[in-house]
Motif scaffolding. Structure first.
Motif, PDB file in Angstrom:
ATOM      1  N   ASN A   1      51.224  53.242  95.840  1.00 12.83           N
ATOM      2  CA  ASN A   1      50.640  54.586  95.921  1.00 12.83           C
ATOM      3  C   ASN A   1      50.223  54.927  97.344  1.00 12.83           C
ATOM      4  OD1 ASN A   1      51.000  55.041  93.171  1.00 12.83           O
ATOM      5  ND2 ASN A   1      48.983  54.215  92.636  1.00 12.83           N
ATOM      6  N   GLU A   2      49.609  53.972  98.028  1.00 16.86           N
ATOM      7  CA  GLU A   2      49.213  54.204  99.423  1.00 16.86           C
ATOM      8  C   GLU A   2      50.449  54.382 100.309  1.00 16.86           C
ATOM      9  OE1 GLU A   2      45.033  51.651  99.430  1.00 16.86           O
ATOM     10  OE2 GLU A   2      46.915  50.728 100.083  1.00 16.86           O
ATOM     11  N   PHE A   3      51.499  53.631 100.006  1.00 15.83           N
ATOM     12  CA  PHE A   3      52.749  53.767 100.772  1.00 15.83           C
ATOM     13  C   PHE A   3      53.328  55.172 100.608  1.00 15.83           C
ATOM     14  CE2 PHE A   3      57.382  53.557 100.888  1.00 15.83           C
ATOM     15  CZ  PHE A   3      57.600  52.989 102.130  1.00 15.83           C
ATOM     16  N   LEU A   4      53.328  55.701  99.391  1.00 14.32           N
ATOM     17  CA  LEU A   4      53.870  57.037  99.153  1.00 14.32           C
ATOM     18  C   LEU A   4      53.031  58.112  99.828  1.00 14.32           C
ATOM     19  CD1 LEU A   4      54.873  56.743  95.378  1.00 14.32           C
ATOM     20  CD2 LEU A   4      56.352  56.553  97.375  1.00 14.32           C
TER      21      LEU A   4
ATOM     22  N   ASN B   1      48.230  57.112 112.995  1.00 17.20           N
ATOM     23  CA  ASN B   1      47.428  55.887 113.125  1.00 17.20           C
ATOM     24  C   ASN B   1      48.310  54.648 113.024  1.00 17.20           C
ATOM     25  OD1 ASN B   1      47.975  55.545 110.358  1.00 17.20           O
ATOM     26  ND2 ASN B   1      46.121  56.670 109.780  1.00 17.20           N
ATOM     27  N   MET B   2      47.668  53.462 113.030  1.00 20.74           N
ATOM     28  CA  MET B   2      48.396  52.206 113.074  1.00 20.74           C
ATOM     29  C   MET B   2      49.202  51.964 111.791  1.00 20.74           C
ATOM     30  SD  MET B   2      49.193  49.589 114.856  1.00 20.74           S
ATOM     31  CE  MET B   2      48.017  49.743 116.198  1.00 20.74           C
ATOM     32  N   GLN B   3      48.605  52.207 110.631  1.00 25.58           N
ATOM     33  CA  GLN B   3      49.318  51.980 109.375  1.00 25.58           C
ATOM     34  C   GLN B   3      50.536  52.899 109.263  1.00 25.58           C
ATOM     35  OE1 GLN B   3      49.020  49.737 107.159  1.00 25.58           O
ATOM     36  NE2 GLN B   3      47.048  48.769 107.626  1.00 25.58           N
ATOM     37  N   GLN B   4      50.417  54.117 109.709  1.00 24.82           N
ATOM     38  CA  GLN B   4      51.548  55.040 109.672  1.00 24.82           C
ATOM     39  C   GLN B   4      52.660  54.591 110.619  1.00 24.82           C
ATOM     40  OE1 GLN B   4      49.507  58.665 110.636  1.00 24.82           O
ATOM     41  NE2 GLN B   4      49.085  59.185 108.494  1.00 24.82           N
TER      42      GLN B   4
END
Length: 555
Positions: free
Chosen positions: A497-500, A449-452
């Protein structure tokens, strides 16, 4: 004066002893002890017969030897030419993983050549009951009725064609040792004589127990080992006769010669020939017409009524019957019966793997990791052998990681009783990203997705800023990502946490690789390192397709 001396000697007891020094008293005391000891020994053993010899008796130092005494070589401990050997304490054990020996047993079960357990008494493999039933019905119908016929088994590689047929041979065909050329029943009556010329004698057990065992001679030939298609007739002939009989007779080069040989034993036995990799007969030569004629003659031989000949061909080519056996369409009765082995589905692969692993006392895999691997393999070719290779490589990856941690001192070498480390999704994904060639950078980027994609762009840009570091810590990657998004002012950065979590998802997709290593600097403590595994050209091409992400390609 003399009298006085005499009187002194007579009255010696009355004169007190002279004072003695301590050293003199000790010397006198030791002398008295030695005298008493020698006198006691001499009273029992004479000096001539005494087995206890003094040093002077052992070696007369004053007497020179009559021979030359060579110097002895230096002892191994003092030798300058021999390396000092390290004393190994027998109580110290070699590096053992304790319960981790379960890894080795699991890998042996996942070998391609591991023993297959049939699902029933007929010898059918798990998830291949329908195909097995079709093969057994074909064999029952033709062997019991003494008919010639042909069967064509086809399917993609790794779908269990050869494995299923080998299991059937093991459970349905009983090999016979004919050292005396006959077999006796329980009443010691001769029930059947065997021709000494033939080899590979077997008894076939039909599915109906009321029908007795049938005499057959079976041979399995892999066509990869055949150089020329015309050699197939000689190979079939060699598989059925003894070496002496073969040397005394001429070679078999044509179908008519093989037909003449089989006609001699048509009333005694049924010949069953299994040709594995049958399509190799066509591909091994540029003359397709000649190879097609050979295969046509084999199928035609399996239709002659006066010989008992059953031909079973195995091939991966689904269109072989239409492409190379088009001549058979001229005679519909010559067409072989076809059984298709379809590719394994993800559920079938999961059942097969779990059926193998459940034979052990514990499972080293996370069930979700196995399901993930089966989804990836079934989506491509449905090749079970590829799935087994992936699972074995994932176990080896965990073993290697464990050995590195023990070497670094993270885990004590003598700590053999710690819990088993399960193989998870990240290990399977790492193996797929390493050995899978079918998944390109383009296809992998299309699935995220976009965030990834944004985090992947920040990781790629971070590596370009420091060309001397192939990987960075997760903390450094998050700091660079946070600063990059604040400078672009397009997206709001995510928390740590979301980044990890997204980094772990990118590893599952095979776009990044997360490992354990030492941090840069003086402390050198253990940290998590991350690096991308994408192709730069494909990455730039795919990210450029999205206008909002083009800004992240420039520093």
């Amino acid at each position: 004066m003399m009298e006085i001396i005499t009187n002194n000697n007579n009255n010696n007891d009355e004169i007190p002893p002279l004072p003695q020094t301590p050293r003199k008293s000790k010397r006198l005391r030791d002398r008295d002890i030695n005298n008493k000891l020698n006198s006691s020994i001499s009273s029992y053993i004479s000096p001539e017969n005494s087995p206890i010899k003094t040093k002077k008796q052992k070696l007369n130092i004053k007497q020179k030897p009559s021979f030359k005494i060579n110097k002895l070589p230096p002892s191994p401990e003092k030798s300058p030419f021999k390396k000092p050997t390290r004393n190994i304490d027998s109580s110290v054990k070699k590096l053992e993983f304790g319960t981790r020996s379960l890894y080795s047993r699991t890998k042996s079960l996942l070998q391609r050549s591991s023993i297959l357990t049939p699902n029933d008494q007929q010898g059918s493999l798990l998830t291949r009951e329908t195909q097995c039933r079709g093969i057994v019905n074909f064999l029952d119908d033709n062997i019991i009725n003494h008919k010639s016929n042909s069967l064509y088994i086809t399917g993609p590689p790794g779908t269990g064609k050869t494995a299923q047929l080998e299991t059937l041979i093991k459970y349905k065909f009983l090999p016979i040792d004919i050292s005396e050329q006959f077999i006796q029943n329980e009443n010691h009556n001769i029930v059947n004589k065997f021709n000494p010329i033939l080899v590979n004698n077997n008894y076939y057990h039909p599915s109906d127990p009321k029908i007795g065992a049938q005499r057959v001679n079976i041979a399995s030939i892999n066509c990869i080992a055949i150089k020329e298609p015309s050699q197939i007739f000689q190979r079939i002939y060699e598989s059925f006769v003894t070496e002496n009989y073969e040397n005394e007779h001429k070679m078999i080069k044509t179908m008519l010669q093989l037909q003449t040989f089989m006609e001699q034993f048509s009333k005694e036995t049924t010949f069953v020939v299994i040709l594995d990799e049958m399509d190799k007969l066509v591909r091994m030569t540029s003359n397709d017409t000649h190879a097609t004629r050979i295969i046509f003659e084999l199928f035609m031989l399996a239709r002659l009524p006066h010989i008992n000949f059953i031909l079973i061909g195995i091939a991966n080519s689904l269109d072989m019957k239409d492409k190379f056996l088009s001549r058979l369409n001229l005679r519909q009765d010559l067409l072989p019966k076809t059984i298709v082995f379809n590719p394994y589905s993800a559920d079938e692969m999961f059942d097969i793997v779990m059926n193998k692993i459940n034979t052990l006392e514990d499972n080293v895999f996370n069930p979700m990791a196995i399901k993930f691997a089966t989804k990836k393999c079934s989506g491509n070719t449905g090749d079970l052998r590829r799935l087994l290779d992936i699972l074995r490589h994932s176990i080896e990856l965990v073993e290697l990681t464990d050995m590195i941690e023990r070497k670094r001192g993270t885990i004590p070498n003598n700590d053999n009783d710690q819990p088993i480390k399960k193989i998870g999704l990240q290990h399977i994904a790492k193996v797929f990203s390493t050995i899978s060639n079918s998944s390109s950078t383009k296809s992998r980027i299309e699935k995220i997705n976009m965030q990834q994609k944004i985090i992947l762009c920040s990781l790629v840009q971070r590596e370009k800023t420091d060309i001397f570091q192939s990987c960075c810590t997760l903390d450094d990657a998050f700091s660079y990502y946070f600063k990059l998004l604040n400078s672009k002012n397009v997206f709001k950065p995510m928390n740590r946490n979301e980044f990890l979590e997204i980094c772990n998802a990118l590893e599952t997709c095979g776009l990044v690789e997360i490992s354990t290593g030492r941090s840069p600097g003086k402390t050198r403590h253990m940290v998590k390192l991350i690096k991308t595994t994408v192709d730069d050209k494909e990455f730039t091409r795919e990210i450029s397709k999205t206008d909002i992400l083009k800004n992240f390609l420039t520093l």
